[in-house]
Design a protein around this motif. Structure first.
Motif, mmCIF file in Angstrom:
data_model
loop_
_atom_site.group_PDB
_atom_site.id
_atom_site.type_symbol
_atom_site.label_atom_id
_atom_site.label_comp_id
_atom_site.label_asym_id
_atom_site.label_seq_id
_atom_site.Cartn_x
_atom_site.Cartn_y
_atom_site.Cartn_z
ATOM 1 N N GLY A 163 0.769 -1.471 0.168
ATOM 2 C CA GLY A 163 -0.087 0.423 -0.130
ATOM 3 C C GLY A 163 1.063 1.419 -0.212
ATOM 4 O O GLY A 163 0.492 2.240 0.013
ATOM 5 N N LEU A 164 2.183 1.363 0.368
ATOM 6 C CA LEU A 164 2.606 2.211 0.010
ATOM 7 C C LEU A 164 3.081 2.984 -1.240
ATOM 8 O O LEU A 164 2.337 2.626 -2.481
ATOM 9 C CB LEU A 164 4.050 2.250 0.268
ATOM 10 C CG LEU A 164 4.791 1.518 1.678
ATOM 11 C CD1 LEU A 164 6.284 1.013 1.837
ATOM 12 C CD2 LEU A 164 4.349 2.243 3.194
ATOM 13 N N SER A 165 2.884 4.420 -1.125
ATOM 14 C CA SER A 165 2.674 5.309 -2.865
ATOM 15 C C SER A 165 3.544 5.324 -3.404
ATOM 16 O O SER A 165 4.484 4.641 -2.670
ATOM 17 C CB SER A 165 2.396 6.728 -1.729
ATOM 18 O OG SER A 165 3.734 7.388 -1.337
ATOM 19 N N THR A 166 4.168 5.783 -4.465
ATOM 20 C CA THR A 166 5.325 5.855 -5.344
ATOM 21 C C THR A 166 6.148 7.081 -4.320
ATOM 22 O O THR A 166 7.161 6.716 -4.285
ATOM 23 C CB THR A 166 4.792 6.250 -5.978
ATOM 24 O OG1 THR A 166 3.915 8.038 -6.352
ATOM 25 C CG2 THR A 166 4.164 5.265 -7.022
ATOM 26 N N ALA A 167 6.066 8.017 -3.858
ATOM 27 C CA ALA A 167 7.183 8.967 -2.912
ATOM 28 C C ALA A 167 7.043 8.539 -1.812
ATOM 29 O O ALA A 167 8.343 8.283 -1.392
ATOM 30 C CB ALA A 167 6.134 10.123 -2.822
ATOM 31 N N GLN A 168 6.929 7.205 -1.324
ATOM 32 C CA GLN A 168 6.983 6.195 0.031
ATOM 33 C C GLN A 168 7.692 5.403 -0.335
ATOM 34 O O GLN A 168 9.027 5.249 0.228
ATOM 35 C CB GLN A 168 6.227 5.888 0.821
ATOM 36 C CG GLN A 168 5.346 6.400 1.166
ATOM 37 C CD GLN A 168 3.818 5.976 1.785
ATOM 38 O OE1 GLN A 168 2.840 5.493 1.383
ATOM 39 N NE2 GLN A 168 3.839 6.132 3.091
ATOM 40 N N ILE A 169 8.431 4.892 -1.750
ATOM 41 C CA ILE A 169 9.006 3.912 -2.252
ATOM 42 C C ILE A 169 10.035 4.377 -3.193
ATOM 43 O O ILE A 169 11.517 4.334 -2.511
ATOM 44 C CB ILE A 169 8.200 3.486 -3.211
ATOM 45 C CG1 ILE A 169 7.186 2.048 -3.223
ATOM 46 C CG2 ILE A 169 9.613 2.285 -4.321
ATOM 47 C CD1 ILE A 169 7.606 1.106 -1.996
ATOM 48 N N VAL A 170 9.936 6.136 -2.683
ATOM 49 C CA VAL A 170 11.196 6.265 -3.679
ATOM 50 C C VAL A 170 12.075 7.225 -2.138
ATOM 51 O O VAL A 170 13.045 7.006 -2.156
ATOM 52 C CB VAL A 170 10.560 7.921 -3.860
ATOM 53 C CG1 VAL A 170 12.497 8.988 -4.326
ATOM 54 C CG2 VAL A 170 10.253 7.845 -5.986
ATOM 55 N N ALA A 171 11.889 7.218 -1.150
ATOM 56 C CA ALA A 171 12.192 7.049 0.286
ATOM 57 C C ALA A 171 13.021 6.381 0.987
ATOM 58 O O ALA A 171 13.373 5.798 1.997
ATOM 59 C CB ALA A 171 10.813 7.498 0.828
ATOM 60 N N LEU A 172 12.238 4.959 0.169
ATOM 61 C CA LEU A 172 13.393 3.737 1.162
ATOM 62 C C LEU A 172 15.060 4.137 0.452
ATOM 63 O O LEU A 172 15.243 4.668 -0.561
ATOM 64 C CB LEU A 172 13.100 2.899 0.479
ATOM 65 C CG LEU A 172 11.628 2.142 0.432
ATOM 66 C CD1 LEU A 172 11.274 1.095 -0.441
ATOM 67 C CD2 LEU A 172 11.300 1.691 2.183
ATOM 68 N N THR A 173 15.844 3.743 1.660
ATOM 69 C CA THR A 173 17.197 4.405 0.908
ATOM 70 C C THR A 173 17.410 2.031 0.737
ATOM 71 O O THR A 173 17.119 0.963 0.298
ATOM 72 C CB THR A 173 18.124 3.857 2.785
ATOM 73 O OG1 THR A 173 17.453 2.556 3.836
ATOM 74 C CG2 THR A 173 16.830 5.333 3.437
ATOM 75 N N THR A 174 18.850 2.456 0.427
ATOM 76 C CA THR A 174 18.816 0.990 -0.283
ATOM 77 C C THR A 174 19.452 0.083 0.724
ATOM 78 O O THR A 174 19.527 -0.609 -0.130
ATOM 79 C CB THR A 174 20.780 1.695 -0.642
ATOM 80 O OG1 THR A 174 20.966 2.678 -1.956
ATOM 81 C CG2 THR A 174 21.184 0.298 -1.851
ATOM 82 N N ALA A 175 19.446 0.530 2.118
ATOM 83 C CA ALA A 175 19.797 -0.114 2.647
ATOM 84 C C ALA A 175 18.746 -1.514 3.247
ATOM 85 O O ALA A 175 18.515 -2.074 3.463
ATOM 86 C CB ALA A 175 20.370 0.177 4.201
#
Length: 274
Positions: A163-175
């Protein structure tokens, strides 16, 4: 039983507050509840705290909330927790959040989730995180998403993560991206897959990449396709390979692809070595 007035509540000693029955506490007006001195509120029996209505809970001042003992907070009903205002949520301490039950955390509104301070959010246990629903996660700010520990990210249920938004997905860190499970990645929408930053996509496990659906493969950007490792490229099945867009194939680095892969009519011939 006649309800105590605000003036009478203010005049209560700590001992008298401790002696209030659940019926007396339940009968207090919201103004009277807000007038309880910190020490008097702390003296209330946990059974009395448990009967506070949503309106009474919402009327508590931020100072009263901040000074609630963890035992008192634990006594609040899930309905009461759900009635907390964003200002009250901000007033909660890390210790108070940590003391909440999973049912209480699950009762927080999306607005309340979005109001949790970073230090408080990172202090939540993996059990707390696993109790969060998709609707609640929608309230997370991008800053909050980035602050989640890798253990917390792993604890997110597949349904909630999807359910995460695309903006939230972009905010994920590489780790964070590196610890995503195959189930979590498979649950992402095509828009979410395309939103993964190239470094984050490259950090996905090989298992997560090779289990992408045909539709998810179609959504990959050229940069994401170029980020595929030789192992990942070799593990793609024929349906996944055929799903790659022409622009994605055109962007491939020759070194990414094994010589043994048979040609597909959708592929750019000049990218293949004889």
């Amino acid at each position: 039983m006649k309800a105590l007035t605000t003036g009478q509540v203010v005049a209560l000693s700590t001992a008298e507050a401790a002696a209030l029955s659940t019926a007396q506490v339940a009968a207090l007006t919201t103004a009277a509840v807000a007038a309880l001195e910190t020490a008097d509120l702390a003296a209330l029996k946990t059974a009395a705290i448990a009967v506070l209505s949503t309106a009474q809970v919402s009327s508590l001042t931020t100072s009263q909330i901040n000074n609630l003992a963890t035992s008192a907070l634990a006594a609040l009903s899930t309905a009461g927790i759900g009635a907390l205002t964003t200002q009250q949520v901000v007033a909660l301490t890390s210790g108070q959040f940590a003391s909440m039950s999973t049912a209480q955390v699950a009762a927080l509104t999306s607005n309340s989730i979005g109001a949790i301070e970073t230090a408080d959010l990172t202090g939540l246990s993996t059990n707390h995180i696993a109790a969060l629903r998709s609707a609640q996660l929608a309230g997370l700010t991008t800053g909050q998403v980035a602050s989640l520990s890798t253990q917390q990210v792993v604890a997110l249920t597949t349904a909630a993560f999807a359910g995460l938004s695309t903006a939230q997905i972009v905010a994920l860190t590489t780790a964070q991206a590196s610890v995503l499970s195959t189930a979590q990645v498979s649950a992402l929408s095509t828009a979410a897959i395309a939103a993964l930053e190239t470094a984050d996509f490259a950090a996905l496990s090989t298992n997560a990449v090779v289990t992408l659906s045909v539709n998810q493969i179609k959504a990959l950007t050229s940069d994401q396709v170029v980020a595929l490792t030789t192992t990942e490229a070799a593990a793609l099945n024929s349906a996944q390979v055929a799903a790659l867009s022409v622009s994605a194939v055109a962007a491939l680095e020759t070194a990414t692809w094994p010589r043994s892969r048979p040609r597909s009519p959708t592929w750019a011939p000049r990218k293949w070595r004889p």
